[in-house]
Design a protein around this motif. Sequence first.
Motif, PDB file in Angstrom:
ATOM      1  N   GLY A 101       0.714  -1.114   0.010  1.00 38.26           N
ATOM      2  CA  GLY A 101       0.091  -0.141  -0.017  1.00 38.26           C
ATOM      3  C   GLY A 101       0.781   1.220   0.010  1.00 38.26           C
ATOM      4  N   GLY A 102       2.237   1.146   0.338  1.00 32.31           N
ATOM      5  CA  GLY A 102       2.977   2.264   0.384  1.00 32.31           C
ATOM      6  C   GLY A 102       4.446   2.201   0.865  1.00 32.31           C
ATOM      7  N   GLY A 103       5.020   3.108   1.275  1.00 31.96           N
ATOM      8  CA  GLY A 103       6.336   2.829   1.517  1.00 31.96           C
ATOM      9  C   GLY A 103       6.873   4.183   2.023  1.00 31.96           C
ATOM     10  N   PHE A 104       8.113   4.148   2.918  1.00 27.33           N
ATOM     11  CA  PHE A 104       8.910   5.316   3.447  1.00 27.33           C
ATOM     12  C   PHE A 104      10.376   5.158   2.832  1.00 27.33           C
ATOM     13  CE2 PHE A 104      11.726   6.814   6.926  1.00 27.33           C
ATOM     14  CZ  PHE A 104      11.407   8.098   6.766  1.00 27.33           C
ATOM     15  N   GLN A 157      -8.514   3.171   4.009  1.00 27.08           N
ATOM     16  CA  GLN A 157      -7.485   2.356   3.884  1.00 27.08           C
ATOM     17  C   GLN A 157      -6.147   3.170   3.413  1.00 27.08           C
ATOM     18  OE1 GLN A 157      -7.670  -0.221   0.520  1.00 27.08           O
ATOM     19  NE2 GLN A 157      -5.880  -1.443   0.914  1.00 27.08           N
ATOM     20  N   LEU A 158      -6.482   4.192   2.889  1.00 27.97           N
ATOM     21  CA  LEU A 158      -5.209   5.303   2.589  1.00 27.97           C
ATOM     22  C   LEU A 158      -4.921   5.811   4.059  1.00 27.97           C
ATOM     23  CD1 LEU A 158      -4.632   7.635  -0.013  1.00 27.97           C
ATOM     24  CD2 LEU A 158      -4.620   8.680   2.180  1.00 27.97           C
ATOM     25  N   GLU A 159      -5.687   6.114   4.841  1.00 27.83           N
ATOM     26  CA  GLU A 159      -5.578   6.733   6.171  1.00 27.83           C
ATOM     27  C   GLU A 159      -4.589   5.879   6.993  1.00 27.83           C
ATOM     28  OE1 GLU A 159      -7.941   8.748  10.073  1.00 27.83           O
ATOM     29  OE2 GLU A 159      -8.935   7.024   8.563  1.00 27.83           O
ATOM     30  N   ASP A 160      -4.938   4.585   7.191  1.00 31.95           N
ATOM     31  CA  ASP A 160      -4.019   3.400   7.811  1.00 31.95           C
ATOM     32  C   ASP A 160      -2.723   3.405   7.161  1.00 31.95           C
ATOM     33  OD1 ASP A 160      -6.330   3.191   9.736  1.00 31.95           O
ATOM     34  OD2 ASP A 160      -6.864   1.164   8.594  1.00 31.95           O
ATOM     35  N   THR A 161      -2.516   3.198   5.860  1.00 29.14           N
ATOM     36  CA  THR A 161      -1.394   3.266   5.238  1.00 29.14           C
ATOM     37  C   THR A 161      -0.441   4.238   5.696  1.00 29.14           C
ATOM     38  OG1 THR A 161      -2.507   1.906   3.641  1.00 29.14           O
ATOM     39  CG2 THR A 161      -0.229   2.848   3.031  1.00 29.14           C
ATOM     40  N   LEU A 162      -1.280   5.438   5.290  1.00 30.25           N
ATOM     41  CA  LEU A 162      -0.240   6.864   5.725  1.00 30.25           C
ATOM     42  C   LEU A 162       0.037   6.865   7.290  1.00 30.25           C
ATOM     43  CD1 LEU A 162       0.894   9.616   4.800  1.00 30.25           C
ATOM     44  CD2 LEU A 162      -1.297  10.510   4.909  1.00 30.25           C
ATOM     45  N   ALA A 163      -0.837   6.667   8.023  1.00 31.16           N
ATOM     46  CA  ALA A 163      -0.482   6.350   9.555  1.00 31.16           C
ATOM     47  C   ALA A 163       0.830   5.575   9.862  1.00 31.16           C
ATOM     48  CB  ALA A 163      -1.581   6.134  10.108  1.00 31.16           C
ATOM     49  N   HIS A 164       0.829   4.264   9.292  1.00 34.94           N
ATOM     50  CA  HIS A 164       1.651   3.532   9.074  1.00 34.94           C
ATOM     51  C   HIS A 164       3.069   3.979   8.548  1.00 34.94           C
ATOM     52  CE1 HIS A 164       3.166  -0.936   8.708  1.00 34.94           C
ATOM     53  NE2 HIS A 164       4.066  -0.265   7.854  1.00 34.94           N
ATOM     54  N   GLU A 165       3.153   4.467   7.624  1.00 38.03           N
ATOM     55  CA  GLU A 165       4.324   5.185   7.190  1.00 38.03           C
ATOM     56  C   GLU A 165       4.800   6.182   8.159  1.00 38.03           C
ATOM     57  OE1 GLU A 165       5.758   3.125   5.184  1.00 38.03           O
ATOM     58  OE2 GLU A 165       4.260   2.135   4.349  1.00 38.03           O
ATOM     59  N   MET A 166       3.815   6.935   8.328  1.00 39.07           N
ATOM     60  CA  MET A 166       4.225   8.102   9.377  1.00 39.07           C
ATOM     61  C   MET A 166       4.991   7.548  10.644  1.00 39.07           C
ATOM     62  SD  MET A 166       1.211  11.044   9.055  1.00 39.07           S
ATOM     63  CE  MET A 166       1.632  12.494   8.165  1.00 39.07           C
ATOM     64  N   VAL A 167       4.576   6.453  10.980  1.00 38.93           N
ATOM     65  CA  VAL A 167       5.163   5.880  12.147  1.00 38.93           C
ATOM     66  C   VAL A 167       6.811   5.608  11.961  1.00 38.93           C
ATOM     67  CG1 VAL A 167       5.241   3.820  13.583  1.00 38.93           C
ATOM     68  CG2 VAL A 167       3.327   4.818  13.295  1.00 38.93           C
ATOM     69  N   HIS A 168       7.059   5.182  10.461  1.00 39.23           N
ATOM     70  CA  HIS A 168       8.182   4.816  10.170  1.00 39.23           C
ATOM     71  C   HIS A 168       9.313   6.253   9.989  1.00 39.23           C
ATOM     72  CE1 HIS A 168       7.684   0.790   9.639  1.00 39.23           C
ATOM     73  NE2 HIS A 168       7.047   0.865   8.303  1.00 39.23           N
ATOM     74  N   ALA A 169       8.626   7.150   9.829  1.00 39.62           N
ATOM     75  CA  ALA A 169       8.902   8.408   9.601  1.00 39.62           C
ATOM     76  C   ALA A 169       9.354   9.074  11.075  1.00 39.62           C
ATOM     77  CB  ALA A 169       8.313   9.664   8.949  1.00 39.62           C
ATOM     78  N   TYR A 170       8.387   8.981  12.065  1.00 39.12           N
ATOM     79  CA  TYR A 170       8.680   9.289  13.380  1.00 39.12           C
ATOM     80  C   TYR A 170       9.939   8.640  14.162  1.00 39.12           C
ATOM     81  CZ  TYR A 170       7.890   9.942  18.354  1.00 39.12           C
ATOM     82  OH  TYR A 170       8.113   9.959  19.742  1.00 39.12           O
ATOM     83  N   ASP A 171       9.838   7.375  13.676  1.00 41.70           N
ATOM     84  CA  ASP A 171      11.008   6.520  14.292  1.00 41.70           C
ATOM     85  C   ASP A 171      12.365   6.869  13.704  1.00 41.70           C
ATOM     86  OD1 ASP A 171       9.382   5.202  15.486  1.00 41.70           O
ATOM     87  OD2 ASP A 171       9.216   3.168  14.615  1.00 41.70           O
ATOM     88  N   HIS A 172      12.460   7.304  12.405  1.00 43.03           N
ATOM     89  CA  HIS A 172      13.596   7.449  11.550  1.00 43.03           C
ATOM     90  C   HIS A 172      13.974   8.897  12.322  1.00 43.03           C
ATOM     91  CE1 HIS A 172      16.663   7.907   8.360  1.00 43.03           C
ATOM     92  NE2 HIS A 172      16.184   9.123   8.242  1.00 43.03           N
ATOM     93  N   CYS A 173      13.300  10.053  12.554  1.00 38.34           N
ATOM     94  CA  CYS A 173      13.595  11.140  13.247  1.00 38.34           C
ATOM     95  C   CYS A 173      13.929  10.840  14.779  1.00 38.34           C
ATOM     96  CB  CYS A 173      12.498  12.195  12.936  1.00 38.34           C
ATOM     97  SG  CYS A 173      12.233  12.678  11.413  1.00 38.34           S
TER      98      CYS A 173
END
Length: 230
Positions: free
Chosen positions: A102-105, A123-139
Amino acid sequence: MGDNNSNSSDVSGSSLPSGFEYWRKNLCFMTNMGMTETERDEFAVFKEWRDKTKSCIKCEEWRDWVLDYSPTVTFMQDQITKIGGNINKTNIMCDICDESKGGGFNPQLGILLCANRLGSKFQLEDTLAHEMVHAYDHCKFDVDWFDLRHHACSEIRASSLSGECRFTRELRRGAFDNFMKGHQECVKRRATMSVMANPKCKGQEQARSVVDQVFQSCFSDTRPFDEIFR
């Protein structure tokens, strides 16, 4: 990534079929009747471009909506900003994906939403939230995405915190048996699938083992949320 009109030069001009003419040509294309090979090839290029453009436009509309109105997404966006990151519509890109995801970071490029894999704004909302957790973790953390333990930890957190493992999503996937096993089993399953795609991973057995090793500590870490959203 994110160039919705990458093939527009191949199909631009005043002769593009629309309305009834598109319907007629599409019928000829589907039945393999009433078209020369050249006409079929030209229409195939146009059809691919048309479908891609429509999918990406809808994806961008949904993206903009959730950035404005989703409590989870707006909260994550604010939390990422607070720790020095910047995730917004300029680096959240919609495009067509070949992979079944559905997406990627990407730390350098931002977030990719796969327009052809997302069937609704929720579905896009859940996917975007998922990838935002990755972005948060990276920062927030010193994440090495090629370290399987680091990758597994972020995938566990993303699957758990994004809402993608709540029971309504599992039921919509038709995964009734998985739903009965509970939230944690869904998180483990989806994290394992993601780790398997890591080029450093040697297969499902290794992915499952790494997920099990870090599961308890990573599942318990709900930052930046106070608790798991289900």
